[in-house]
Design a protein around this motif. Sequence first.
Motif, PDB file in Angstrom:
ATOM      1  N   LYS A   1      -5.164 -15.551  18.726  1.00  0.00           N
ATOM      2  CA  LYS A   1      -3.787 -16.057  18.697  1.00  0.00           C
ATOM      3  C   LYS A   1      -2.801 -14.977  19.142  1.00  0.00           C
ATOM      4  CE  LYS A   1      -4.171 -19.741  15.313  1.00  0.00           C
ATOM      5  NZ  LYS A   1      -3.721 -20.266  14.019  1.00  0.00           N
ATOM      6  N   ARG A   2      -3.045 -13.737  18.696  1.00  0.00           N
ATOM      7  CA  ARG A   2      -2.168 -12.633  19.100  1.00  0.00           C
ATOM      8  C   ARG A   2      -2.236 -12.416  20.599  1.00  0.00           C
ATOM      9  NH1 ARG A   2      -3.702  -7.814  15.201  1.00  0.00           N
ATOM     10  NH2 ARG A   2      -5.695  -8.862  15.308  1.00  0.00           N
ATOM     11  N   VAL A   3      -3.428 -12.484  21.166  1.00  0.00           N
ATOM     12  CA  VAL A   3      -3.593 -12.314  22.608  1.00  0.00           C
ATOM     13  C   VAL A   3      -2.902 -13.450  23.354  1.00  0.00           C
ATOM     14  CG1 VAL A   3      -5.291 -12.307  24.479  1.00  0.00           C
ATOM     15  CG2 VAL A   3      -5.711 -10.979  22.412  1.00  0.00           C
ATOM     16  N   LEU A   4      -3.022 -14.669  22.842  1.00  0.00           N
ATOM     17  CA  LEU A   4      -2.378 -15.832  23.449  1.00  0.00           C
ATOM     18  C   LEU A   4      -0.846 -15.682  23.447  1.00  0.00           C
ATOM     19  CD1 LEU A   4      -2.663 -18.732  24.615  1.00  0.00           C
ATOM     20  CD2 LEU A   4      -2.377 -19.539  22.267  1.00  0.00           C
ATOM     21  N   ILE A   5      -0.283 -15.248  22.321  1.00  0.00           N
ATOM     22  CA  ILE A   5       1.166 -15.062  22.224  1.00  0.00           C
ATOM     23  C   ILE A   5       1.642 -13.997  23.211  1.00  0.00           C
ATOM     24  CG2 ILE A   5       3.024 -14.271  20.710  1.00  0.00           C
ATOM     25  CD1 ILE A   5       1.395 -15.541  18.377  1.00  0.00           C
ATOM     26  N   ALA A   6       0.925 -12.888  23.283  1.00  0.00           N
ATOM     27  CA  ALA A   6       1.293 -11.816  24.211  1.00  0.00           C
ATOM     28  C   ALA A   6       1.182 -12.295  25.659  1.00  0.00           C
ATOM     29  CB  ALA A   6       0.405 -10.597  23.982  1.00  0.00           C
ATOM     30  N   ASP A   7       0.153 -13.068  25.954  1.00  0.00           N
ATOM     31  CA  ASP A   7      -0.044 -13.583  27.307  1.00  0.00           C
ATOM     32  C   ASP A   7       1.072 -14.551  27.697  1.00  0.00           C
ATOM     33  OD1 ASP A   7      -1.617 -13.925  29.739  1.00  0.00           O
ATOM     34  OD2 ASP A   7      -2.007 -15.957  28.985  1.00  0.00           O
ATOM     35  N   ARG A   8       1.461 -15.436  26.792  1.00  0.00           N
ATOM     36  CA  ARG A   8       2.544 -16.391  27.075  1.00  0.00           C
ATOM     37  C   ARG A   8       3.865 -15.668  27.322  1.00  0.00           C
ATOM     38  NH1 ARG A   8       0.974 -21.621  24.898  1.00  0.00           N
ATOM     39  NH2 ARG A   8      -0.989 -21.915  25.984  1.00  0.00           N
ATOM     40  N   LEU A   9       4.157 -14.654  26.503  1.00  0.00           N
ATOM     41  CA  LEU A   9       5.393 -13.898  26.676  1.00  0.00           C
ATOM     42  C   LEU A   9       5.380 -13.146  28.002  1.00  0.00           C
ATOM     43  CD1 LEU A   9       8.085 -13.212  25.368  1.00  0.00           C
ATOM     44  CD2 LEU A   9       6.994 -11.257  24.272  1.00  0.00           C
ATOM     45  N   ALA A  10       4.223 -12.637  28.387  1.00  0.00           N
ATOM     46  CA  ALA A  10       4.101 -11.946  29.670  1.00  0.00           C
ATOM     47  C   ALA A  10       4.306 -12.911  30.836  1.00  0.00           C
ATOM     48  CB  ALA A  10       2.740 -11.263  29.779  1.00  0.00           C
ATOM     49  N   LYS A  11       3.792 -14.138  30.704  1.00  0.00           N
ATOM     50  CA  LYS A  11       3.978 -15.128  31.769  1.00  0.00           C
ATOM     51  C   LYS A  11       5.428 -15.584  31.861  1.00  0.00           C
ATOM     52  CE  LYS A  11      -0.687 -16.959  31.985  1.00  0.00           C
ATOM     53  NZ  LYS A  11      -1.567 -18.095  31.735  1.00  0.00           N
ATOM     54  N   ILE A  12       6.086 -15.727  30.731  1.00  0.00           N
ATOM     55  CA  ILE A  12       7.489 -16.155  30.720  1.00  0.00           C
ATOM     56  C   ILE A  12       8.379 -15.112  31.382  1.00  0.00           C
ATOM     57  CG2 ILE A  12       9.477 -16.554  29.195  1.00  0.00           C
ATOM     58  CD1 ILE A  12       7.474 -17.900  27.261  1.00  0.00           C
ATOM     59  N   THR A  13       8.156 -13.853  31.070  1.00  0.00           N
ATOM     60  CA  THR A  13       9.031 -12.788  31.564  1.00  0.00           C
ATOM     61  C   THR A  13       8.544 -12.158  32.864  1.00  0.00           C
ATOM     62  OG1 THR A  13       7.875 -11.151  30.208  1.00  0.00           O
ATOM     63  CG2 THR A  13       9.830 -12.198  29.262  1.00  0.00           C
ATOM     64  N   GLY A  14       7.265 -12.304  33.175  1.00  0.00           N
ATOM     65  CA  GLY A  14       6.727 -11.692  34.389  1.00  0.00           C
ATOM     66  C   GLY A  14       6.523 -10.202  34.260  1.00  0.00           C
ATOM     67  N   GLN A  15       6.367  -9.733  33.058  1.00  0.00           N
ATOM     68  CA  GLN A  15       6.234  -8.297  32.813  1.00  0.00           C
ATOM     69  C   GLN A  15       5.331  -8.084  31.611  1.00  0.00           C
ATOM     70  OE1 GLN A  15       9.943  -6.234  33.494  1.00  0.00           O
ATOM     71  NE2 GLN A  15       9.562  -4.959  31.712  1.00  0.00           N
ATOM     72  N   LYS A  16       4.671  -6.927  31.564  1.00  0.00           N
ATOM     73  CA  LYS A  16       3.767  -6.632  30.469  1.00  0.00           C
ATOM     74  C   LYS A  16       4.544  -6.454  29.173  1.00  0.00           C
ATOM     75  CE  LYS A  16       0.175  -3.448  29.007  1.00  0.00           C
ATOM     76  NZ  LYS A  16      -0.523  -2.192  29.272  1.00  0.00           N
ATOM     77  N   VAL A  17       3.976  -6.950  28.064  1.00  0.00           N
ATOM     78  CA  VAL A  17       4.643  -6.872  26.772  1.00  0.00           C
ATOM     79  C   VAL A  17       4.295  -5.569  26.067  1.00  0.00           C
ATOM     80  CG1 VAL A  17       4.703  -9.371  26.501  1.00  0.00           C
ATOM     81  CG2 VAL A  17       2.804  -8.083  25.555  1.00  0.00           C
TER      82      VAL A  17
END
Length: 132
Positions: A52-68
């Motif tokens: 779930k943590r990986v999924l949340i980080a991945d979604r935030l990275a896709k939304i912003t286009g930048q590494k979290v």
Amino acid sequence: MANDFSNITKKKHDGVLAALKEKFGYENPMQSPRVLKVVVTTGIGSVPDKNKRVLIADRLAKITGQKVADRAAKKSIATYKTRTGDLIGYQVTLRGANMWTFLDKLLHIAFPRTRDFRGIKTSGFDDIGNYS
């Protein structure tokens, strides 16, 4: 693409500066307010499931286009069952062209598509100009 967008953004920015100068009587362009950065954060609390943590980080990275960037707890709080150093959220800081691209998509695509969207409330801004 970035050059085209930055040219469009520069034209809009110059138009806004001219309007602010006329409305408020600014003599110097440095007197007008400007956007320096956009910080997108999400709190996850104490999610024990790593997937779930990986999924949340991945979604935030896709939304912003930048590494979290990971955010850790600064203090231990027994009520929330967190210890100092535990992962409790993610953050992305956007500047420059990435910031303007994100803001453009947020204001012109995401917000209008939100159900029953009635605009951005001015009460969401604090004295410094931060919005949450």
